[in-house]
Write an enzyme that holds these catalytic residues in place. Sequence first.
Site, PDB file in Angstrom:
ATOM      1  N   ASN A   1       0.828  -1.334   0.001  1.00 51.45           N
ATOM      2  CA  ASN A   1      -0.059   0.033   0.070  1.00 51.45           C
ATOM      3  C   ASN A   1       0.972   1.168   0.115  1.00 51.45           C
ATOM      4  O   ASN A   1       0.272   2.307  -0.262  1.00 51.45           O
ATOM      5  CB  ASN A   1      -0.910   0.152   1.002  1.00 51.45           C
TER       6      ASN A   1
ATOM      7  N   ARG B   1      -8.255  -1.547  -7.869  1.00 48.30           N
ATOM      8  CA  ARG B   1      -8.928  -0.363  -7.496  1.00 48.30           C
ATOM      9  C   ARG B   1      -7.636   0.887  -7.244  1.00 48.30           C
ATOM     10  O   ARG B   1      -7.907   2.107  -7.538  1.00 48.30           O
ATOM     11  CB  ARG B   1      -9.711  -0.239  -6.138  1.00 48.30           C
TER      12      ARG B   1
ATOM     13  N   ARG C   1     -16.096   1.511  -1.987  1.00 47.81           N
ATOM     14  CA  ARG C   1     -15.010   2.497  -1.682  1.00 47.81           C
ATOM     15  C   ARG C   1     -15.043   3.480  -3.000  1.00 47.81           C
ATOM     16  O   ARG C   1     -14.702   3.544  -3.801  1.00 47.81           O
ATOM     17  CB  ARG C   1     -13.462   1.753  -1.896  1.00 47.81           C
ATOM     18  N   PRO C   2     -16.076   4.507  -2.724  1.00 49.73           N
ATOM     19  CA  PRO C   2     -16.375   5.426  -3.656  1.00 49.73           C
ATOM     20  C   PRO C   2     -15.242   6.394  -3.876  1.00 49.73           C
ATOM     21  O   PRO C   2     -14.271   6.731  -2.988  1.00 49.73           O
ATOM     22  CB  PRO C   2     -17.590   6.259  -3.212  1.00 49.73           C
TER      23      PRO C   2
ATOM     24  N   ASP D   1     -15.553   9.555  -4.984  1.00 48.41           N
ATOM     25  CA  ASP D   1     -16.250  10.913  -4.907  1.00 48.41           C
ATOM     26  C   ASP D   1     -15.252  12.022  -4.297  1.00 48.41           C
ATOM     27  O   ASP D   1     -15.262  13.101  -4.612  1.00 48.41           O
ATOM     28  CB  ASP D   1     -17.693  11.040  -4.314  1.00 48.41           C
TER      29      ASP D   1
ATOM     30  N   ILE E   1     -15.012   0.013   9.009  1.00 50.92           N
ATOM     31  CA  ILE E   1     -14.746   0.626   7.510  1.00 50.92           C
ATOM     32  C   ILE E   1     -15.233   0.032   6.661  1.00 50.92           C
ATOM     33  O   ILE E   1     -15.889   0.804   5.862  1.00 50.92           O
ATOM     34  CB  ILE E   1     -12.943   0.374   7.849  1.00 50.92           C
TER      35      ILE E   1
ATOM     36  N   ARG F   1      -2.019 -11.269  -4.295  1.00 45.71           N
ATOM     37  CA  ARG F   1      -2.165  -9.896  -4.427  1.00 45.71           C
ATOM     38  C   ARG F   1      -1.263  -8.915  -3.315  1.00 45.71           C
ATOM     39  O   ARG F   1      -0.992  -7.990  -3.566  1.00 45.71           O
ATOM     40  CB  ARG F   1      -3.349  -9.415  -4.510  1.00 45.71           C
TER      41      ARG F   1
END
Length: 416
Positions: A23, A92, A121-122, A124, A326, A396
């Site tokens: 990450n 993503r 998990r938008p 926006d 979450i 992954r």
Amino acid sequence: MDKLLIRGGRRLAGEIPISGAKNAALPILCAGLLTADTLALSNVPKLQDVATMEKLLRQMGLSIEEKGAVLVLCGREVSRLEAPYEMVKTMRASILVLGPLLARFGEAKVSLPGGCAIGSRPVDQHIKGLQAMGAEIRIEAGYIYAKAKKLKGARIVTDMITVTGTENLLMAATLADGVTVLENAAREPEVTDLANLLAKMGAKIDGIGSDRLVVTGVTALHGAAHSVVADRIETGTFMCAVAAAGGDVLLRNTRADLLDAVVDKLREAGVILTAGDDWIRVQMSGRPKPVGFRTTEYPGFPTDMQAQLMALDCLADGTSRVTETIFENRFMHVQELNRLGAAIEIDGHTALVNGVPRLVGAPVMATDLRASASLVIAGLAAEGETLVDRIYHLDRGYDRMEVKLSAAGADIERIK
């Protein structure tokens, strides 16, 4: 499709090296789009998600070469300002190219990310922040089309704490005109690692590590060398594995201060943890004590460690309560753990884990990345054979997990 066969009941002993954080590596690779100069990156983990990101960036014209243990990136020839659906749907994090492309080239076309097994998990907040910086954005036929002659500094308050949102806006702000203030910024170590790299590249960032980042835009960023921070989730996963199976293992190339909340909970469970600057020793004997916890943003307990600690709680001498705040679908590992003999009941966002004296091996199926890890942990502690299917999820985010565990005495093998 590969599977993992685990013959449980063996104590772990020896050393396990920890890889760089997935990450942190993903946004750091995207930072290569911000400059025409060269980035030299070390401690980049060899993972499926990293390979996917490299493929996407190469399609855009970013040069990526392996020179020994160092990845050398050069953004001089970047010309294709698009992240197509076929790449974004598999990962993503591909949305992280949006900020850098817009900041350096003034335009970007990025596919909207597809669904995610663990919840919505938008994006926006990314769009809202870039619009505040003057970007014109329209969404059409599943793509984000973004344009800005020159991004302008702005004060951006996100509605929620978003890690990728913070990273995207932070990268965009480095080349914007004026000062950008990111309020309610994510504080995760991976965000801090990205900010530290950007500072090496010449970005002016105040408040690194805090929830308020102040970025003064510069005209251009230059090359730098950087080592990716240790993967705190891999670290925590192996801690839970030793705690469940029992044993004495030295984790190398990692830091305890990256996961204080997890360390606290494992000590509460009875695990003996000692640490130095770049190592953690994990010792465990006997059944763990039950530990309840609630997932929350950093520096709280990470949602990415919920499944792994729940696997440990399955074996505890008592009952524990686990609350997930979450992601809405992050209990999909529960029915698989119950197949191994665990006694877990779900009530909305809370799981009640009634510890059992032993787990028994069975065929199970991984549903997402961290769920896979919890099944491996349970399998290591279970009696008999556990066969974990769909381990492409595991690949992954974990670099050769079965190889590392085998070296520490686990009876685990990959079946092609």
